[in-house]
Design a protein around this motif. Structure first.
Motif, PDB file in Angstrom:
ATOM      1  N   GLY A 252       1.001  -1.180   0.043  1.00 16.79           N
ATOM      2  CA  GLY A 252       0.042   0.020   0.047  1.00 16.79           C
ATOM      3  C   GLY A 252       0.884   1.196  -0.153  1.00 16.79           C
ATOM      4  N   ALA A 253       2.154   1.148  -0.276  1.00 19.94           N
ATOM      5  CA  ALA A 253       3.182   2.271  -0.765  1.00 19.94           C
ATOM      6  C   ALA A 253       3.161   2.548  -2.167  1.00 19.94           C
ATOM      7  CB  ALA A 253       4.448   1.816  -0.015  1.00 19.94           C
ATOM      8  N   ARG A 254       3.893   3.843  -2.435  1.00 19.69           N
ATOM      9  CA  ARG A 254       3.819   4.327  -3.669  1.00 19.69           C
ATOM     10  C   ARG A 254       5.002   3.600  -4.243  1.00 19.69           C
ATOM     11  NH1 ARG A 254       1.178   8.268  -1.095  1.00 19.69           N
ATOM     12  NH2 ARG A 254      -0.687   9.179  -2.313  1.00 19.69           N
ATOM     13  N   GLU A 255       6.057   2.903  -3.670  1.00 20.85           N
ATOM     14  CA  GLU A 255       7.179   2.385  -4.373  1.00 20.85           C
ATOM     15  C   GLU A 255       7.379   0.673  -4.258  1.00 20.85           C
ATOM     16  OE1 GLU A 255       7.407   4.831  -1.633  1.00 20.85           O
ATOM     17  OE2 GLU A 255       7.366   6.533  -3.216  1.00 20.85           O
ATOM     18  N   LEU A 256       8.052   0.524  -5.081  1.00 21.91           N
ATOM     19  CA  LEU A 256       8.114  -1.169  -5.301  1.00 21.91           C
ATOM     20  C   LEU A 256       8.684  -1.733  -3.873  1.00 21.91           C
ATOM     21  CD1 LEU A 256       9.035  -2.897  -8.247  1.00 21.91           C
ATOM     22  CD2 LEU A 256      10.690  -3.065  -6.447  1.00 21.91           C
ATOM     23  N   ARG A 257       8.099  -2.900  -3.568  1.00 20.77           N
ATOM     24  CA  ARG A 257       8.532  -3.677  -2.371  1.00 20.77           C
ATOM     25  C   ARG A 257       9.277  -4.668  -2.933  1.00 20.77           C
ATOM     26  NH1 ARG A 257       6.499  -8.623  -0.884  1.00 20.77           N
ATOM     27  NH2 ARG A 257       6.511  -9.319   1.273  1.00 20.77           N
TER      28      ARG A 257
END
Lengths: 200, 200
Positions: free
Chosen positions: A172-177
């Motif tokens: 649920g973040a804007r960057e890749l995990r």
């Protein structure tokens, strides 16, 4: 004895681990891991929609080493056969990372989870080790039936997750995990007296 | 007195609700809701990547009634201004559904969450009501900091979620999740003596 620090207990009886989530202290350098991953991904792209993957361990003599193990378990060889470090990774920080584990790994991969995506809710056949390389507080594991939310920190340690329980992971973040994910070759032995996952 | 059956307690003090998740019994027919939603979505498509929405309540005289309220809160009018049933919905099961609530709603929308996607982890300004129209056991709310996983059942009732707590929703199933989501016009009054959310 393998030292697993159990963080989240389990109610399962006879499962592959003595807890739902445990930490195995490796003391790896998170920055070196991230740098090694960036360098690798510039040479070999992640493939597969959403569950984007790159294989770090291979079968000897593989003709498609980077992607061969990146399909569903039912479509690949037995997981434990992917047990050799990809030759191209020799001398990189990944080799050091693999050597820091107190037991052999198998089918190690880099798994990327894109922003605002999640995996299907599922069970795996075995418990899985996770080393978070790039993550955030917004990218947790969710054990749906157990009502447990767990965020793997990018702290240079490995986290053993009992992924035989119904679970998913979401970003649920804007960057890749980006996680290093592997099977532990001690899984089958974990419940024996000699090599039991130690409960602290 | 509005009868909210609290299912998940909250530790927050002075928040907008007396619990994290509560049920408001409406007794709607889940099949009629799904049929009404299918008919509506054939006429008006969902827009916006991932957080696909359709507005059910409008401002009087809106020139873009179906989508005007479907942007981020900072980019739209105050939420409570979207308080009239979209005129095209008169006589449909949606009108019946709105009338079944024991208090007025505002900014009611249909929110679709595609398979294997999730929302950004966030807080809302107010608590939200959810009526699940199409969902599965694999599409939970996740209160990330509270370590709570909650699955809204498609049982024809409304669920009040304290979305002022850090949360997201995810869809780890293969089919779209579709919820009716609205603000409750009693939010501001919920903590007063006269209209307090009743804790059962």
């Amino acid at each position: 004895m393998i030292d697993v620090k159990w963080i989240v207990p389990t109610s399962a009886v006879g499962g592959p681990t003595n807890g739902l989530v445990g930490r195995i202290d490796l003391g790896l350098d998170p920055d070196l891991l991230a740098t090694a991953a960036d360098a690798l991904l510039m040479r070999h792209p992640l493939i597969f929609d959403q569950t984007r993957q790159l294989a770090l361990q291979v079968r000897p003599g593989s003709h498609d080493p980077w992607y061969e193990s990146c399909y569903q378990e039912k479509d690949i060889a037995p997981e434990t056969e992917y047990s050799e470090l990809n030759p191209e990774l020799r001398g990189t920080y990944f080799e050091e990372a693999f050597d820091s584990f107190p037991f052999p790994l198998f089918r190690a991969r880099l798994l990327a989870l894109d922003a605002r995506t999640c995996y299907s809710v599922h069970r795996d056949d075995t418990a899985r080790l996770h080393v978070a390389i790039k993550t955030s507080e917004h990218a947790p594991f969710v054990f749906v039936e157990r009502n447990e939310v767990f965020r793997v920190p990018a702290d240079g340690n490995a986290y053993l997750l009992d992924t035989t329980e119904v679970h998913t992971a979401m970003n649920g973040a804007r960057e890749l995990r980006l996680h290093l994910v592997a099977g532990a070759a001690w899984d089958a032995m974990a419940m024996t007296d000699e090599l039991g996952g130690q409960s602290n």
